[in-house]
Scaffold this motif. Structure first.
Motif, PDB file in Angstrom:
ATOM      1  N   UNK A   1       0.839  -1.193   0.000  1.00 60.38           N
ATOM      2  CA  UNK A   1       0.000   0.000   0.000  1.00 60.38           C
ATOM      3  C   UNK A   1       0.878   1.248   0.000  1.00 60.38           C
ATOM      4  N   UNK A   2       0.326   2.344  -0.472  1.00 60.44           N
ATOM      5  CA  UNK A   2       1.060   3.610  -0.487  1.00 60.44           C
ATOM      6  C   UNK A   2       0.081   4.769  -0.378  1.00 60.44           C
ATOM      7  N   UNK A   3       0.630   5.962  -0.154  1.00 63.81           N
ATOM      8  CA  UNK A   3      -0.176   7.170  -0.046  1.00 63.81           C
ATOM      9  C   UNK A   3       0.266   8.135  -1.138  1.00 63.81           C
ATOM     10  N   UNK A   4      -0.657   8.455  -2.030  1.00 66.93           N
ATOM     11  CA  UNK A   4      -0.405   9.429  -3.091  1.00 66.93           C
ATOM     12  C   UNK A   4      -0.795  10.793  -2.524  1.00 66.93           C
ATOM     13  N   UNK A   5       0.105  11.785  -2.636  1.00 67.93           N
ATOM     14  CA  UNK A   5      -0.180  13.086  -2.025  1.00 67.93           C
ATOM     15  C   UNK A   5       0.213  14.236  -2.938  1.00 67.93           C
TER      16      UNK A   5
END
Length: 189
Positions: free
Chosen positions: A35-39
């Motif tokens: 999982x990752x966080x796109x910001x």
């Protein structure tokens, strides 16, 4: 230190030797891989916006900033002058530090983000929408409401926006400060 689970819009990070504010973010869990966080991050000093991806659970250092209610007083050769509404302390900022300064009129309330450690002002936040008086525009004609055509109008703050043909001098209009677009005509209460 904060984890990507602590992300929220408006959080200020100390990232890559500068201060960045989270404009928007999205947690992504792909079917394959981690999982990752796109910001989307905005530099609070120069306004530059960048996209970045953080791994889920990654630790990022947060900056301590304070939001202070200020009132805009006037502009001169030194810059824009503001007054703290609680302590009556005055502070001047360079004109290039204030985005959308054309929509600020004397007496307007704004929020100034200040680095809590150094007391350095970082950025000025205007209200999302402001009501301004039209000081100059071509006269409107009765029945010019359905065409969708626009004309330029100069506002009391000095800004120029495009308004519908039925707007006249002396009308109070609402303007979106982020886009600089006309929103609606405001009726006097």
């Amino acid at each position: 230190m904060a984890s990507t689970q602590d992300f929220r819009n408006g959080l200020v990070l100390n990232w890559k030797h500068d201060l960045w504010q989270i404009v928007e973010f999205q947690h992504v869990k792909p079917g394959k891989g981690g999982a990752f966080v796109r910001s989307k991050l905005k530099n609070v000093r120069n306004g530059k916006v960048v996209d970045n991806t953080f791994r889920a659970g990654e630790k990022v250092e947060t900056a301590r900033v304070e939001r202070r209610d200020m009132q805009y007083l006037y502009q001169d050769d030194l810059g824009l002058h503001f007054m703290n509404t609680e302590t009556y302390e005055q502070r001047s900022l360079r004109a290039d530090m204030v985005e959308q300064k054309d929509f600020i009129k004397e007496g307007s309330k704004v929020i100034i983000l200040v680095d809590a450690g150094t007391e350095e002002p970082l950025t000025v936040e205007l209200p999302r929408q402001v009501d301004l008086l039209v000081t100059q525009t071509d006269p409107g004609l009765k029945g010019d409401t359905a065409t969708g055509a626009t004309k330029p109008a100069t506002l009391e703050s000095g800004a120029t926006v495009y308004v519908p043909l039925f707007i006249n001098e002396g009308d109070l209009i609402r303007v979106d400060t982020e886009t600089g677009d006309y929103t609606t005509r405001v009726t006097a209460a």
